[in-house]
Design a protein around this motif. Sequence first.
Motif, PDB file in Angstrom:
ATOM      1  N   ILE A 190      11.952   4.564  -2.893  1.00 26.13           N
ATOM      2  CA  ILE A 190      10.872   5.156  -2.081  1.00 26.13           C
ATOM      3  C   ILE A 190      11.236   5.247  -0.588  1.00 26.13           C
ATOM      4  CG2 ILE A 190       8.550   4.591  -1.210  1.00 26.13           C
ATOM      5  CD1 ILE A 190       7.681   4.361  -4.141  1.00 26.13           C
ATOM      6  N   GLU A 237      10.686   8.075   2.305  1.00 22.08           N
ATOM      7  CA  GLU A 237       9.744   7.772   3.390  1.00 22.08           C
ATOM      8  C   GLU A 237      10.403   7.699   4.772  1.00 22.08           C
ATOM      9  OE1 GLU A 237       6.138   5.374   1.084  1.00 22.08           O
ATOM     10  OE2 GLU A 237       7.620   4.212   2.220  1.00 22.08           O
ATOM     11  N   ALA A 256       7.979  -2.010  -0.300  1.00 18.28           N
ATOM     12  CA  ALA A 256       7.419  -0.964  -1.173  1.00 18.28           C
ATOM     13  C   ALA A 256       7.026  -1.554  -2.523  1.00 18.28           C
ATOM     14  CB  ALA A 256       8.442   0.165  -1.362  1.00 18.28           C
ATOM     15  N   VAL A 279      -2.737   3.670  -3.288  1.00 19.09           N
ATOM     16  CA  VAL A 279      -1.586   3.733  -2.370  1.00 19.09           C
ATOM     17  C   VAL A 279      -1.809   4.869  -1.384  1.00 19.09           C
ATOM     18  CG1 VAL A 279       0.395   2.735  -3.587  1.00 19.09           C
ATOM     19  CG2 VAL A 279      -0.385   5.041  -4.177  1.00 19.09           C
ATOM     20  N   ARG A 311       3.033   7.598   0.226  1.00 21.64           N
ATOM     21  CA  ARG A 311       3.799   6.771  -0.729  1.00 21.64           C
ATOM     22  C   ARG A 311       3.704   7.366  -2.130  1.00 21.64           C
ATOM     23  NH1 ARG A 311       4.551   0.751   0.527  1.00 21.64           N
ATOM     24  NH2 ARG A 311       6.130   1.852   1.724  1.00 21.64           N
TER      25      ARG A 311
END
Lengths: 334, 334
Positions: B55, B59, B169, B213, B217
């Motif tokens: 992730i 991000e 995360a 979330v 995300r």
Amino acid sequence: MTNPVLVEVTRGGMVESFHRGAFALVDGEGGFVASAGDVGRPVFPRSAIKVFQAIPLIETGAAAAFGLTAAELALACASHSGEDGHVRQVGAMLAKAGLDAPALECGCHWPFDPPVARELARRGERPTPLHNNCSGKHAGFLCTAVHLGEELRGYVERDHPVQLRAKSAIEDLVGEELTSDACGIDGCSIPTFAAPLRGFAHGFAKLVSGRGVPPERASAGRSLIEACMTHPWEMSGTERFCEALMAAAPGRVFAKTGAEGVFCGALPELGFGFALKIDDGATRASEALAAAVVAKALRHEDASLAARFDDLATRTLRNWEKREVGEIRVTELR
Amino acid sequence: MTNPVLVEVTRGGMVESFHRGAFALVDGEGGFVASAGDVGRPVFPRSAIKVFQAIPLIETGAAAAFGLTAAELALACASHSGEDGHVRQVGAMLAKAGLDAPALECGCHWPFDPPVARELARRGERPTPLHNNCSGKHAGFLCTAVHLGEELRGYVERDHPVQLRAKSAIEDLVGEELTSDACGIDGCSIPTFAAPLRGFAHGFAKLVSGRGVPPERASAGRSLIEACMTHPWEMSGTERFCEALMAAAPGRVFAKTGAEGVFCGALPELGFGFALKIDDGATRASEALAAAVVAKALRHEDASLAARFDDLATRTLRNWEKREVGEIRVTELR
């Protein structure tokens, strides 16, 4: 009955995975020296009782007639790694009976040991039936059939005299009738019959103690066990666990792995036999437990030798950068 | 609590071996759609949560900055087979960040898939770090570190920003604090943190449902899951079970294996996530159970698609002569 957790696999101080199972360590009368879990549930012994299946090779006189060496007898009881030496010696065994590889009905597979398989591939070769881990056992079956003048084709089938003789020897040693509803087909196409662990353990104890079996049968079994202990590489292979167990106490420990988490063995000096099965079929667990059972058997006889087997029962796990990440260990067996 | 038997391996009509375990199938709120066994016990998720670990690659903007393709994102979430195409594409990913193979700290291993390893050996080659099944994930870690101008060496260590971002995360998705006493070292040297199965299942459900979330995300997670579903070969390999599961329902099922009998996945349409672990760590059992869990999730939505996954949950076992000897099957999940 739910079998107890006998082997744990750790990572970073936590138990990551665990294996349940059962084992029986018995004396010549079948009395329990130690045990855990359900040893009365029928399990398939698979390759762990190749010694029992090879008894007719001696009893029929075939081994003597063809002048089989101790190394060849070890191969007849082997789940070998398909290394060059195994392949060559099984070929020589077949040649003594006037046969070659196409007579084998065990099928082909790449050697299970990855480095051996890769070396074969590197040379641009492919496996033959001689590479099958059971090819030595099959060569033994064929030697017996040739010696007795039997039809060779179909020697793997349940009603062929070769398999009927093996079944009869197993029934005698295990002390149970082997019925068709407990019969499966093994990886190499011969029948495998399920029976309780305590029966397989007792069979090995009978052979090494000489109790409860005719002297000729005990003698046949002992020559096979002796051959395996003298030639552990022939009955397993380079860096294999059976070899490591037998090399740790030459002539004092016999041990044989089987598929799906089975292990059998014997301690000839003590007249003990053992058999174990991991519920889930994991070899990493059956190996660790086999070493721990041998250690337990030896604890009061020879503490320093027992300690060597305790060491074999624990394995440090390392990752691809060789960092220590955990271990495989046996629980509760001290 | 003793987990139930969820997978059986039969031979000749008898159960030869069996596997206990637990699974959780949950919705976006973390409510159980179905479950079995102890889903609260911490387990190491291993490679099954590579999507969570990737992730930060999205991000931080690293994936966009280096123009990573969907296939490359799938490789960042992959346990690939080390086939030529995997090795070439991971090399290309590293090159986008100005790096090559020696930057990888994952270690070397021969491809797990025996035919792939033998083909490499046949060509006289040896594995490089690019062949490591985790090399794509590591390439993703390195892209992020390069993009943010961080020190590259030691990017696998627990206190490196790369690993701290991944941990953060995972904590957000799983809903648990990941502490050092639940930390192990994974095969590729990065930390792996144990947490309950229900948490991992909920994490996947959060991503595909968008609940619980932040939208950014969820969006990052969904692009990774989408990339894997579009490029299942890149995230696994030829004849691998993850590929088979995703190919059986293109774009509707995400599934990812992990070492030691772990499997995670998601059903984006339904907003469900799942996680499972086989107690003994067997992959044959985690694969069968993963297919059965997907079938269970789909049963009321699409019975014919569910039947396809029921088929994948059962495997006929054949011996070296291709004779049928038994099967692997899931119990109790209908």
